[in-house]
Design a protein around this motif. Structure first.
Motif, PDB file in Angstrom:
ATOM      1  N   SER A  86       0.828  -1.209   0.000  1.00 29.01           N
ATOM      2  CA  SER A  86       0.000   0.000   0.000  1.00 29.01           C
ATOM      3  C   SER A  86       0.859   1.254   0.000  1.00 29.01           C
ATOM      4  O   SER A  86       0.554   2.227  -0.702  1.00 29.01           O
ATOM      5  N   ALA A  87       1.944   1.245   0.772  1.00 34.85           N
ATOM      6  CA  ALA A  87       2.839   2.402   0.803  1.00 34.85           C
ATOM      7  C   ALA A  87       3.539   2.583  -0.542  1.00 34.85           C
ATOM      8  O   ALA A  87       3.760   3.710  -0.990  1.00 34.85           O
ATOM      9  N   SER A  88       3.858   1.477  -1.212  1.00 33.64           N
ATOM     10  CA  SER A  88       4.487   1.564  -2.534  1.00 33.64           C
ATOM     11  C   SER A  88       3.526   2.179  -3.552  1.00 33.64           C
ATOM     12  O   SER A  88       3.922   2.987  -4.395  1.00 33.64           O
ATOM     13  N   VAL A  89       2.241   1.798  -3.466  1.00 37.33           N
ATOM     14  CA  VAL A  89       1.251   2.390  -4.364  1.00 37.33           C
ATOM     15  C   VAL A  89       1.077   3.876  -4.050  1.00 37.33           C
ATOM     16  O   VAL A  89       0.964   4.703  -4.962  1.00 37.33           O
ATOM     17  N   MET A  90       1.056   4.224  -2.772  1.00 38.66           N
ATOM     18  CA  MET A  90       0.932   5.627  -2.389  1.00 38.66           C
ATOM     19  C   MET A  90       2.086   6.453  -2.940  1.00 38.66           C
ATOM     20  O   MET A  90       1.883   7.542  -3.505  1.00 38.66           O
ATOM     21  N   GLU A  91       3.306   5.934  -2.815  1.00 32.93           N
ATOM     22  CA  GLU A  91       4.477   6.639  -3.357  1.00 32.93           C
ATOM     23  C   GLU A  91       4.357   6.775  -4.865  1.00 32.93           C
ATOM     24  O   GLU A  91       4.684   7.824  -5.437  1.00 32.93           O
ATOM     25  N   ALA A  92       3.900   5.725  -5.529  1.00 28.78           N
ATOM     26  CA  ALA A  92       3.778   5.773  -6.991  1.00 28.78           C
ATOM     27  C   ALA A  92       2.728   6.783  -7.421  1.00 28.78           C
ATOM     28  O   ALA A  92       2.932   7.514  -8.397  1.00 28.78           O
ATOM     29  N   LEU A  93       1.605   6.838  -6.701  1.00 27.01           N
ATOM     30  CA  LEU A  93       0.579   7.822  -7.045  1.00 27.01           C
ATOM     31  C   LEU A  93       1.096   9.238  -6.865  1.00 27.01           C
ATOM     32  O   LEU A  93       0.794  10.132  -7.666  1.00 27.01           O
ATOM     33  N   SER A  94       1.908   9.447  -5.832  1.00 26.50           N
ATOM     34  CA  SER A  94       2.481  10.773  -5.607  1.00 26.50           C
ATOM     35  C   SER A  94       3.458  11.148  -6.714  1.00 26.50           C
ATOM     36  O   SER A  94       3.563  12.317  -7.097  1.00 26.50           O
ATOM     37  N   THR A  95       4.161  10.149  -7.242  1.00 21.89           N
ATOM     38  CA  THR A  95       5.181  10.394  -8.264  1.00 21.89           C
ATOM     39  C   THR A  95       4.606  10.382  -9.678  1.00 21.89           C
ATOM     40  O   THR A  95       4.945  11.233 -10.508  1.00 21.89           O
ATOM     41  N   LEU A  96       3.743   9.403  -9.945  1.00 24.39           N
ATOM     42  CA  LEU A  96       3.262   9.160 -11.308  1.00 24.39           C
ATOM     43  C   LEU A  96       1.892   9.769 -11.574  1.00 24.39           C
ATOM     44  O   LEU A  96       1.513   9.943 -12.731  1.00 24.39           O
ATOM     45  N   GLY A  97       1.138  10.059 -10.511  1.00 30.51           N
ATOM     46  CA  GLY A  97      -0.189  10.631 -10.686  1.00 30.51           C
ATOM     47  C   GLY A  97      -1.225   9.604 -11.106  1.00 30.51           C
ATOM     48  O   GLY A  97      -0.976   8.396 -11.109  1.00 30.51           O
ATOM     49  N   THR A  98      -2.404  10.095 -11.467  1.00 27.82           N
ATOM     50  CA  THR A  98      -3.500   9.233 -11.918  1.00 27.82           C
ATOM     51  C   THR A  98      -3.881   9.627 -13.345  1.00 27.82           C
ATOM     52  O   THR A  98      -3.607  10.753 -13.767  1.00 27.82           O
ATOM     53  N   PRO A  99      -4.508   8.724 -14.082  1.00 26.29           N
ATOM     54  CA  PRO A  99      -4.847   7.351 -13.717  1.00 26.29           C
ATOM     55  C   PRO A  99      -3.605   6.451 -13.690  1.00 26.29           C
ATOM     56  O   PRO A  99      -2.661   6.660 -14.452  1.00 26.29           O
ATOM     57  N   LEU A 100      -3.632   5.473 -12.803  1.00 24.10           N
ATOM     58  CA  LEU A 100      -2.520   4.539 -12.651  1.00 24.10           C
ATOM     59  C   LEU A 100      -3.086   3.129 -12.561  1.00 24.10           C
ATOM     60  O   LEU A 100      -3.912   2.831 -11.698  1.00 24.10           O
ATOM     61  N   LEU A 101      -2.650   2.280 -13.465  1.00 25.38           N
ATOM     62  CA  LEU A 101      -3.006   0.865 -13.440  1.00 25.38           C
ATOM     63  C   LEU A 101      -1.927   0.138 -12.638  1.00 25.38           C
ATOM     64  O   LEU A 101      -0.736   0.388 -12.851  1.00 25.38           O
ATOM     65  N   VAL A 102      -2.336  -0.720 -11.720  1.00 28.19           N
ATOM     66  CA  VAL A 102      -1.380  -1.409 -10.848  1.00 28.19           C
ATOM     67  C   VAL A 102      -1.593  -2.915 -10.945  1.00 28.19           C
ATOM     68  O   VAL A 102      -2.726  -3.400 -10.909  1.00 28.19           O
ATOM     69  N   THR A 103      -0.483  -3.642 -11.073  1.00 26.81           N
ATOM     70  CA  THR A 103      -0.526  -5.096 -11.008  1.00 26.81           C
ATOM     71  C   THR A 103       0.714  -5.567 -10.259  1.00 26.81           C
ATOM     72  O   THR A 103       1.463  -4.762  -9.716  1.00 26.81           O
TER      73      THR A 103
END
Length: 271
Positions: A86-103
């Motif tokens: 969850s923290a990795s996704v949070m960091e990615a959203l902060s860096t990469l923004g949305t929309p973001l597909l995650v797998t």
């Protein structure tokens, strides 16, 4: 989203201070590069993503990027993982923004058509969507495996390790995920987060997917959808040796349906 294309995050890190037993058994440093039918699992995931016309940038969350050297056939960016998914996704959203597909790197059977079905069904009205597979479809398409099922009034399902964080409001879902993750060793505290009425409806078999999404929406201040995929194989990820055996059997059957390998084809990936 850049030029109408989606950015994708692939979670491939290892929890700090831990070593995956399957990686150790295979003699590799990370489960992400564990061979599945002779092809590193993360390479299978990246191949499937790169084959989808709506996917643009692919970013891998991993603490040692050098292990990907010579493993992938497509260029990827790299982000260092945070402690926990969850923290990795949070960091990615902060860096990469949305929309973001995650797998995830262990989603070795991932196919472009599953991404198609997921994006089409997720639509444009939710902040966050998660792919699921219904128990009947799993039994039909991936028989013999053991998947963790969530049993609700309108059917049992398993997660498919495919998520769409469509708008900035989806950050609220990740914050809720982090709160639940912090209480993962304390079931009663986790239960309190969802509330007594949700637990009562679940215990009495009256909780539906819509009601669960609505409750998550109240807690996260975001609109959430659970999106059933038509192929039960989408629920297969590789967490234990039995999962690896099942994935390789599925790949073998899929390859057999396309015809026997001959000549140069014998070097090709079954996916």
């Amino acid at each position: 989203m850049t030029n109408g294309l989606l950015t994708v995050l692939v979670l491939a890190g290892t929890r700090a201070g831990t070593s995956d037993p399957m990686a150790r058994a295979a003699g590799v440093s990370h489960k992400a590069i564990l061979p599945v039918a002779g092809h590193p699992m993360i390479a299978r995931v990246v191949d499937a993503l790169a084959a989808h016309p709506r996917v643009g940038r692919i970013v891998v969350s991993i603490e040692r990027p050098e292990i990907l050297d010579g493993v992938l056939d497509h260029p990827v960016g790299v982000l260092p993982p945070a402690p926990g998914p969850s923290a990795s996704v949070m960091e990615a959203l902060s860096t990469l923004g949305t929309p973001l597909l995650v797998t995830t790197a262990d989603h070795a059977l991932l196919r472009p058509e599953w991404i198609d079905a997921f994006l089409a069904s997720a639509g444009t009205q939710c902040d966050m969507a998660a792919a699921i597979a219904m128990a009947g479809d799993i039994a039909r398409d991936a028989p013999g495996g053991r998947r963790t099922l969530i049993r609700l009034a309108d059917g049992a399902f398993s997660g498919c390790n495919l998520f769409l964080f469509r708008t900035p409001a989806a950050l609220g879902v990740v914050r809720l995920w982090q709160r639940i993750e912090r209480q993962r060793k304390h079931p009663l505290r986790m239960a309190r987060l969802l509330g007594p009425m949700v637990l009562l409806r679940y215990a009495t078999g009256r909780l539906t997917r819509a009601a669960l999404c609505a409750r998550i929406g109240v807690l996260s201040h975001a609109t959430v959808r659970l999106v059933p995929l038509p192929d039960g194989r989408a629920a297969v990820d590789i967490d234990k040796p039995a999962d690896l055996a099942q994935a390789e059997a599925i790949l073998s059957r899929a390859w057999t349906r396309t015809g026997a390998r001959t000549g140069a084809e014998s070097c090709a990936s079954p996916m």
